[in-house]
Motif scaffolding. Structure first.
Motif, PDB file in Angstrom:
ATOM      1  N   LEU A   6      -3.425  15.715   0.186  1.00 40.47           N
ATOM      2  CA  LEU A   6      -2.154  16.099   0.809  1.00 40.47           C
ATOM      3  C   LEU A   6      -1.815  15.140   1.941  1.00 40.47           C
ATOM      4  O   LEU A   6      -0.655  14.769   2.126  1.00 40.47           O
ATOM      5  CB  LEU A   6      -2.229  17.529   1.347  1.00 40.47           C
ATOM      6  N   ALA A   7      -2.826  14.744   2.701  1.00 38.48           N
ATOM      7  CA  ALA A   7      -2.607  13.813   3.811  1.00 38.48           C
ATOM      8  C   ALA A   7      -2.130  12.458   3.313  1.00 38.48           C
ATOM      9  O   ALA A   7      -1.501  11.708   4.044  1.00 38.48           O
ATOM     10  CB  ALA A   7      -3.892  13.652   4.623  1.00 38.48           C
ATOM     11  N   GLU A   8      -2.434  12.141   2.052  1.00 39.56           N
ATOM     12  CA  GLU A   8      -1.954  10.898   1.437  1.00 39.56           C
ATOM     13  C   GLU A   8      -0.548  11.060   0.874  1.00 39.56           C
ATOM     14  O   GLU A   8       0.043  10.093   0.392  1.00 39.56           O
ATOM     15  CB  GLU A   8      -2.896  10.474   0.307  1.00 39.56           C
ATOM     16  N   GLY A   9      -0.027  12.290   0.909  1.00 37.74           N
ATOM     17  CA  GLY A   9       1.296  12.540   0.363  1.00 37.74           C
ATOM     18  C   GLY A   9       1.312  12.797  -1.120  1.00 37.74           C
ATOM     19  O   GLY A   9       2.366  12.725  -1.757  1.00 37.74           O
ATOM     20  N   ALA A  10       0.163  13.104  -1.695  1.00 34.72           N
ATOM     21  CA  ALA A  10       0.076  13.283  -3.143  1.00 34.72           C
ATOM     22  C   ALA A  10       0.741  14.588  -3.579  1.00 34.72           C
ATOM     23  O   ALA A  10       0.459  15.648  -3.017  1.00 34.72           O
ATOM     24  CB  ALA A  10      -1.386  13.292  -3.589  1.00 34.72           C
ATOM     25  N   PRO A  11       1.622  14.542  -4.584  1.00 34.67           N
ATOM     26  CA  PRO A  11       2.199  15.766  -5.146  1.00 34.67           C
ATOM     27  C   PRO A  11       1.176  16.460  -6.034  1.00 34.67           C
ATOM     28  O   PRO A  11       0.099  15.927  -6.306  1.00 34.67           O
ATOM     29  CB  PRO A  11       3.396  15.258  -5.960  1.00 34.67           C
ATOM     30  N   ASN A  12       1.515  17.657  -6.490  1.00 35.65           N
ATOM     31  CA  ASN A  12       0.560  18.455  -7.274  1.00 35.65           C
ATOM     32  C   ASN A  12       0.067  17.723  -8.527  1.00 35.65           C
ATOM     33  O   ASN A  12      -1.109  17.814  -8.881  1.00 35.65           O
ATOM     34  CB  ASN A  12       1.189  19.788  -7.668  1.00 35.65           C
ATOM     35  N   SER A  35       0.829  -1.204   0.000  1.00 29.07           N
ATOM     36  CA  SER A  35       0.000   0.000   0.000  1.00 29.07           C
ATOM     37  C   SER A  35       0.863   1.254   0.000  1.00 29.07           C
ATOM     38  O   SER A  35       0.627   2.194  -0.768  1.00 29.07           O
ATOM     39  CB  SER A  35      -0.924  -0.007   1.219  1.00 29.07           C
ATOM     40  N   LEU A  36       1.895   1.287   0.834  1.00 33.95           N
ATOM     41  CA  LEU A  36       2.763   2.462   0.913  1.00 33.95           C
ATOM     42  C   LEU A  36       3.587   2.632  -0.353  1.00 33.95           C
ATOM     43  O   LEU A  36       3.930   3.751  -0.742  1.00 33.95           O
ATOM     44  CB  LEU A  36       3.686   2.359   2.130  1.00 33.95           C
ATOM     45  N   ALA A  37       3.922   1.521  -1.005  1.00 30.48           N
ATOM     46  CA  ALA A  37       4.727   1.590  -2.222  1.00 30.48           C
ATOM     47  C   ALA A  37       3.992   2.294  -3.349  1.00 30.48           C
ATOM     48  O   ALA A  37       4.615   2.811  -4.285  1.00 30.48           O
ATOM     49  CB  ALA A  37       5.132   0.188  -2.665  1.00 30.48           C
ATOM     50  N   ALA A  38       2.661   2.335  -3.258  1.00 34.63           N
ATOM     51  CA  ALA A  38       1.874   3.003  -4.293  1.00 34.63           C
ATOM     52  C   ALA A  38       1.987   4.522  -4.201  1.00 34.63           C
ATOM     53  O   ALA A  38       1.614   5.232  -5.134  1.00 34.63           O
ATOM     54  CB  ALA A  38       0.408   2.584  -4.184  1.00 34.63           C
ATOM     55  N   SER A  39       2.517   5.025  -3.086  1.00 39.24           N
ATOM     56  CA  SER A  39       2.688   6.459  -2.913  1.00 39.24           C
ATOM     57  C   SER A  39       3.947   6.933  -3.629  1.00 39.24           C
ATOM     58  O   SER A  39       4.942   6.213  -3.720  1.00 39.24           O
ATOM     59  CB  SER A  39       2.781   6.800  -1.422  1.00 39.24           C
ATOM     60  N   ASP A  40       3.895   8.155  -4.132  1.00 38.42           N
ATOM     61  CA  ASP A  40       5.046   8.699  -4.851  1.00 38.42           C
ATOM     62  C   ASP A  40       6.189   9.103  -3.930  1.00 38.42           C
ATOM     63  O   ASP A  40       7.315   9.294  -4.389  1.00 38.42           O
ATOM     64  CB  ASP A  40       4.627   9.922  -5.675  1.00 38.42           C
TER      65      ASP A  40
END
Length: 210
Positions: free
Chosen positions: A159-165, A37-42
């Protein structure tokens, strides 16, 4: 610092800095699922216990001793009340907490924030040494919540998910320029210095819940 993040080459050839998250859970299946799950984050690079040095660790009550004492930790606990032990445990969350909220807590811990059991967050220096209790700021406690538009609330959640712009723009079907505008508006309304600060303030004011 090299020990806090790894390099990943994106599809466009640009290098992206990622926070290395050490996952040290007694339940191997849970650890693998959380890692995926965390690996899916940028911005996160999860490694399972034994993978080396990291910027933050996610542990449970059976595996915490396997993590270097100085490493900031997010503890997944089955105990009621979410009491945080003294030391480098920066947040305590339920064992069944949502993966996205665990990721948000890991980002905050790596940035020097401590998250209380009720979801409030504050800088490391705002907590009394060793007792795990947050410094209460009466002005913050009684201040009115900032009026975020529905779109800004959606951006804040990402943003709380760590998503960039770019990811925010793609998920909300808006331009990157518009995404930047909304992020800037959120920072101004929350009085935040940066994205991580915005997440901490939002958690403290109940705009993002843990």
């Amino acid at each position: 610092m090299e020990t806090l993040a790894g390099d990943r080459i994106m599809a466009d050839g640009a290098a992206s800095r990622r926070l290395v998250v050490l996952i040290a859970l007694a339940d191997a299946a849970r650890a693998e699922h959380l890692a995926a799950s965390l690996a899916a984050s940028d911005d996160l690079l999860p490694v399972v216990a034994g993978g080396g040095t990291a910027g933050v660790a996610i542990v449970d009550e059976s595996s915490g001793d396997a993590v270097p004492a100085s490493m900031p930790r997010v503890l997944l606990s089955g105990r009621a009340g979410g009491e945080r032990p003294a030391g480098e445990v920066f947040a305590v969350m339920p064992m069944d907490a949502d993966d996205l909220l665990i990721a948000a807590a890991a980002r905050l811990a790596a940035a020097g924030y401590r998250v209380s059991g009720d979801g409030r967050a504050g800088r490391h220096e705002d907590f009394h040494a060793g007792d795990g209790e947050p410094f209460e700021d009466e002005a913050d406690e009684h201040a009115a919540r900032p009026a975020l538009s529905p779109r800004e609330a959606e951006v804040l959640a990402l943003l709380a998910e760590g998503a960039p712009n770019k990811v925010i723009a793609r998920r909300l079907n808006i331009s990157v320029h518009t995404a930047k505008f909304h992020v800037a508006a959120i920072l101004i309304k929350l009085g935040a210095a940066n994205r991580t600060d915005a997440i901490a303030i939002a958690m403290r004011q109940g705009l993002v819940l843990v």
